[in-house]
Scaffold this active site. Structure first.
Site, PDB file in Angstrom:
ATOM      1  N   LYS A   1     -10.146   0.225   6.129  1.00 16.48           N
ATOM      2  CA  LYS A   1      -9.694   0.896   7.346  1.00 16.48           C
ATOM      3  C   LYS A   1      -8.358   1.567   7.066  1.00 16.48           C
ATOM      4  CE  LYS A   1      -8.517   0.248  12.217  1.00 16.48           C
ATOM      5  NZ  LYS A   1      -7.151   0.778  12.096  1.00 16.48           N
TER       6      LYS A   1
ATOM      7  N   SER B   1      -6.811  -2.819   7.272  1.00 18.25           N
ATOM      8  CA  SER B   1      -5.707  -2.116   7.907  1.00 18.25           C
ATOM      9  C   SER B   1      -4.353  -2.490   7.312  1.00 18.25           C
ATOM     10  CB  SER B   1      -5.767  -2.377   9.414  1.00 18.25           C
ATOM     11  OG  SER B   1      -4.902  -1.529  10.112  1.00 18.25           O
TER      12      SER B   1
ATOM     13  N   ASP C   1       0.298  -0.308  -6.265  1.00 13.44           N
ATOM     14  CA  ASP C   1       0.783   0.962  -6.797  1.00 13.44           C
ATOM     15  C   ASP C   1       2.135   0.811  -7.494  1.00 13.44           C
ATOM     16  OD1 ASP C   1      -1.456   2.214  -5.928  1.00 13.44           O
ATOM     17  OD2 ASP C   1      -0.498   3.469  -4.413  1.00 13.44           O
TER      18      ASP C   1
END
Length: 488
Positions: free
Chosen positions: A325, A300, A311
């Protein structure tokens, strides 16, 4: 009698439809047209089942219990993370996000009727007893778990502090189940811990994402700088076995290391579920390299941070593929005491990746080094739990057409494996600093101790040093000049 309960059930069902419509309009702010015709056939079937239970069940059942169970079943049938919160559960959820709650200190899920440990929380009875991510709990005291709902199992595991419970556990590598005795306690979770691994290199562990985690992280970084008597040359950010927590905390932690750009965005059916979070200018460690440690217990909010830093090529992700998740749960109060925890959106990394049921694939895979006493167990017999293993898990919208491709090919940000060296940030040379020259004579012994204590952390530190060395040389290399002194 039969007719009377059928009428009663029909009336209750009608009231529920009206109440649900009201909640949808007032809380969710749905901009959709409510269906003109309710599902009469399904409601008639519900009414029939309700009346049969009232008439024929072996024991008399209260109307309130039947309706509560119906609501629980309706929500649990959606996905593994949507649920009904009664007064006790709602209160515990509110307290839990603040960092103090009662229990054993484990994040759990359920698969095929058994409880699986997602991750133990640091400094709790579960962690101290040695429970691990992926452990399968098959019995609670003398009660088999098979056939229970997750809520029922959690209620058995909860209790008054200083009372004990026996868990029967199955673990990969063990040829038979074993018993673990835990003493319940008031769990006070310190979400951020830190220390210097070596001169210039810091270690920060985030155990869970709470309301004050960002503030605690910044304080920890300031403390490390003071202890180091100067800026850090790099940090290891440890998110292993971090089950997640508050979304805003994950955004704040990511923002602490990013200068600009998206951190995470969410998409859902409701307009209110569509959000985008961006970074504010300012890097708390002035561009020093970062290694993020993750494993199957990182879920999560942990995956939001790892995905954002990956990224943006701000950090190197090391360890094992995360839990996966990628959904957002919203707690919607029904009244002052009860609420519904409902999955309302999926979240996406800055590059548009959905982590749902896929997880974050590390740039460098690094499994924990351990010596197994018994190698007879078939590999994969009890693999650690991931989101993709849970029944009724949400699908991944960005992987629908790429299921057959290798994991690396599924990552849009393929170049994220190698962090870019930041420019114009406190440049350092590759010469040894004064702190390095003053290392104690037993430094090698300390390194060996770290390797034995935590092999993944030991290797993460080595990787961090390599990143620092490359970055230092890139920043220290002079621009090439021609014979006449002009820059080429």
């Amino acid at each position: 009698m039969h007719t009377r309960y059928r009428i009663l059930a029909g009336t209750i069902a009608g009231i529920l439809i009206g109440a649900t419509t009201s909640i949808s309009l007032n809380v969710f702010a749905f901009k959709q047209t409510v269906q003109a015709a309710p599902p009469l056939d399904e409601l008639q079937q519900f009414s029939e089942v309700y009346s049969r239970i009232k008439d024929s069940y072996v024991e008399e059942v209260k109307d309130k219990d039947l309706m509560t169970n119906a609501i629980r079943g309706m929500l649990s049938g959606l996905d593994p993370h949507s649920s009904y919160l009664d007064a006790e559960e709602f209160k515990e959820l509110q307290v839990g996000t603040s960092g103090e709650f009662g229990g054993l200190g484990i994040e759990v899920g359920m698969e095929d009727g058994f409880v699986k440990v997602i991750s133990p929380i640091d400094d709790t009875p579960a962690q101290k007893a040695g429970l691990q991510s992926g452990d399968l709990i098959i019995r609670l005291d003398d009660t088999p778990v098979k056939g229970m709902t997750l809520n029922d199992a959690v209620k058995l595991m909860r209790g008054k502090p200083d009372t004990s419970i026996n868990l029967m556990v199955v673990r990969e590598g063990k040829d038979k189940p074993f018993k673990v005795t835990l003493k319940r306690a008031i769990i006070q979770v310190k979400s951020v811990k830190s220390r210097l691994l070596e001169a210039g290199y810091g270690y920060v562990r985030i155990t869970s994402f709470q309301a004050k985690t960002t503030e605690a992280l910044l304080e920890a970084l300031d403390g490390l700088k003071k202890e180091n008597k100067g800026n850090l040359r790099g940090i290891v950010l440890d998110l292993r076995n971090n089950p997640g927590g508050v979304l805003n905390a994950a955004v704040g932690v990511s923002d602490a290391f990013l200068e600009t750009g998206k951190i995470v965005y969410t998409e859902g059916r409701v307009e209110d579920a569509k959000m985008e979070y961006t970074a504010n200018k300012g890097d708390s460690i002035t561009g020093a390299p970062i290694v993020v440690l993750v494993n199957q217990g990182s879920a999560s909010a942990s995956e939001i941070v790892a995905g954002a830093l990956q990224d943006h090529k701000r950090a190197l992700i090391v360890g094992q593929k995360t839990f996966g998740k990628g959904s957002v749960q919203t707690v919607l109060p029904l009244d002052e005491k009860t609420a519904v925890k409902l999955t309302t959106a999926r979240y996406f990394t800055p590059a548009g990746r959905s982590i749902q049921a896929a997880g974050i694939v590390p740039d460098i895979e690094l499994k924990p080094l351990k010596v197994k006493e018994n190698q007879d167990t078939e590999d994969g017999a009890f693999d650690p739990l991931s989101e993709a293993d849970l029944s009724k898990h949400l699908s991944n919208p960005t992987q629908a057409d790429d299921a057959a491709k290798p994991e690396k090919a599924e990552t849009p940000a393929e170049d994220s494996a190698k962090p870019e060296a930041p420019s114009d940030k406190d440049a350092v040379t590759d010469d040894k600093s004064a702190a390095d020259k003053a290392k104690p004579a037993d430094a090698d012994k300390a390194k060996k101790g770290l390797a034995e204590e935590d092999y993944q952390l030991f290797e993460a530190l080595n990787i961090l040093k390599g990143m620092d060395l490359v970055q230092s040389r890139l920043q220290a290399t002079p621009e090439p000049k021609s014979a006449d002194g002009k820059t080429l």
